[in-house]
Design an enzyme around this catalytic site. Structure first.
Site, mmCIF file in Angstrom:
data_model
loop_
_atom_site.group_PDB
_atom_site.id
_atom_site.type_symbol
_atom_site.label_atom_id
_atom_site.label_comp_id
_atom_site.label_asym_id
_atom_site.label_seq_id
_atom_site.Cartn_x
_atom_site.Cartn_y
_atom_site.Cartn_z
ATOM 1 N N ARG A 24 17.137 9.375 26.072
ATOM 2 C CA ARG A 24 16.264 9.165 24.902
ATOM 3 C C ARG A 24 15.482 10.447 24.616
ATOM 4 N NH1 ARG A 24 11.659 6.908 25.769
ATOM 5 N NH2 ARG A 24 12.439 5.227 27.068
ATOM 6 N N TYR A 31 16.377 7.153 -3.355
ATOM 7 C CA TYR A 31 17.160 6.179 -2.619
ATOM 8 C C TYR A 31 16.333 4.893 -2.444
ATOM 9 C CZ TYR A 31 19.876 4.105 1.134
ATOM 10 O OH TYR A 31 20.625 3.246 1.897
ATOM 11 N N ASP A 45 14.416 15.470 0.853
ATOM 12 C CA ASP A 45 15.619 14.755 1.283
ATOM 13 C C ASP A 45 16.799 15.532 0.707
ATOM 14 O OD1 ASP A 45 17.839 13.076 1.502
ATOM 15 O OD2 ASP A 45 16.653 11.251 1.319
ATOM 16 N N LYS A 72 26.198 10.615 5.298
ATOM 17 C CA LYS A 72 26.851 10.962 4.044
ATOM 18 C C LYS A 72 27.738 12.216 4.228
ATOM 19 C CE LYS A 72 24.349 7.473 2.878
ATOM 20 N NZ LYS A 72 23.064 7.554 2.221
#
Ligand SMILES: *Cc1c(COP(=O)(O)O)cnc(C)c1O
Length: 383
Positions: free
Chosen positions: A52, A104, A176, A201
């Protein structure tokens, strides 16, 4: 260590950061599928303790994305939304963020339904108009969050201009960069402080893996993001990190082909009698064309278009054969989306109407197929 910063992006994407396995020479960077790491002794570490906190495969990917964005620190998350949520965790109750109104839908939902409850305030404006951003500034404004080109209306925000305004007020600029990727646009070079990606994407590129990224230059912000990343734990798994590393290797060739296809399709759509309007940044009559040429080296491969008759929407979505009716974008497969019911269902009707997301608007993510096949598919679907 790591690949030279001077190399061209087409080379950087192929070779990653370390690129190959330093121990065996394997040219494919290994998947370190391990949750934990054996300590050599008390107070000793190999540099890895628990996945992690850090995992070698994720680290290679994080260094690669940082290198591509020309930034100092990269962070990989389990999705784009996990990355955006991490950035929002930097803020405190009472602070105000100015946000692109055309964005978005999931980002809007995260802000309104989750972070507003924690006392963070948001104002949505058309950030492609700098005076709208100026008018929205308050004493409590701590950041400007932009998406450019925007989703789905393809508006272009001037990143350098926005960042200069933000700097003059000592507030952060967050971009973004999902639609163009560092191959075409590098916001940190234009003065932005934080870059975000949905790696699902274009970076992944094959519609097979979820991922998210943050890239920053500032060491203090990086330290705070690292703390949130390891504390909240929405990290990218080793195998998924490897899949994205593999996807990135072909980013340049994919994007070149996708962009070439997109321009051909956008021009074809413009001349179609059943199409009302085409939104593609690469068309020279697009409002953001000039700014785009200044701040990016490409226009990407996202097209929105409105049809003249709403009844055509259902027909197109049903009839497409090569192009798939599915949510998402950026992969090698061409996808068609209906924003009003899919990606933008979380946006209130009043706001949708203001930005232009109507029931006649379709969004196309252009893939790498033969453009002739994509055009004949659209032709029979629109007929
Ligand atoms: C998809 C997308 C996101 C969300 O990313 P996920 O990987 O789906 O969580 C954020 N911003 C933009 C512009 C996107 O297209």
């Amino acid at each position: 260590m790591g690949i030279s910063k001077q190399l061209k992006l087409e080379t950087k994407v192929v070779h990653g950061y370390k690129g190959y396995d330093q121990y065996t020479g394997a040219v494919s960077f290994p998947i370190y599928q391990s949750a934990t790491f054996k300590h050599p002794g008390l107070n000793q570490t190999t540099g890895y303790d628990y996945s992690r906190v850090q995992n070698p495969t994720r680290e290679e990917l994080e260094n690669t994305i940082a290198n591509l964005e020309n930034g100092k620190h990269g962070f990989a998350f389990s999705s784009g939304m996990a990355a955006i949520s991490t950035v929002l965790s930097l803020f405190e109750p009472g602070q105000h963020i100015i946000v692109s109104d055309d964005l978005y839908g999931g980002t809007y939902r995260l802000f309104e339904e989750i972070y507003r409850r924690y006392g963070i305030e948001f104002t949505y404006v058309d950030t492609s108009r700098i005076h709208e951003v100026e008018q929205a500034l308050r004493n409590t404004t701590t950041a400007i969050f932009i998406e450019t080109p925007s989703n789905p209306m393809m508006k272009v925000t001037d990143i350098a201009l926005t960042a200069a305004l933000a700097k003059s007020r000592k507030i952060l600029t967050i971009v973004d960069n999902t639609f163009l990727t560092p191959y075409f646009q590098r916001p940190l070079e234009l003065g932005a402080d934080i870059v975000i990606h949905s790696g699902t994407k274009y970076l992944g590129g094959h519609n097979d893996t979820l991922a998210g990224f943050i890239v920053v230059n500032d060491d203090d912000i990086a330290e705070r993001i690292k703390l949130i990343q390891k504390s909240e734990g929405a990290v990218l798994a080793p195998f998924d990190s490897w899949l994205i590393l593999r996807g990135i290797k072909t980013l340049a060739v994919r994007l070149e082909k996708q962009q070439e296809n997109a321009l051909t399709i956008a021009k074809w759509l413009q001349n179609h009698k059943k199409v009302e309007k085409v939104y593609y940044v690469g068309l020279s009559d697009h409002e953001g064309y000039e700014i785009s040429r200044r701040q990016a080296s490409g226009f990407g491969a996202m097209i929105s278009f409105s049809v003249k008759d709403t009844a055509l929407v259902e027909q197109v979505l049903k009839r497409v054969q090569v192009i798939m009716f599915a949510e998402s974008l950026g992969g090698v497969e061409s996808l068609i989306t209906y924003p009003i019911v899919q990606t933008h269902s979380a946006i209130p009707e009043e706001m949708r109407r203001r930005i232009g997301v109507t029931d006649k608007l379709l969004r196309l993510s252009v893939g790498i197929e033969a453009v002739e096949d994509l055009i004949s598919d659209l032709e029979q679907a629109l007929d």
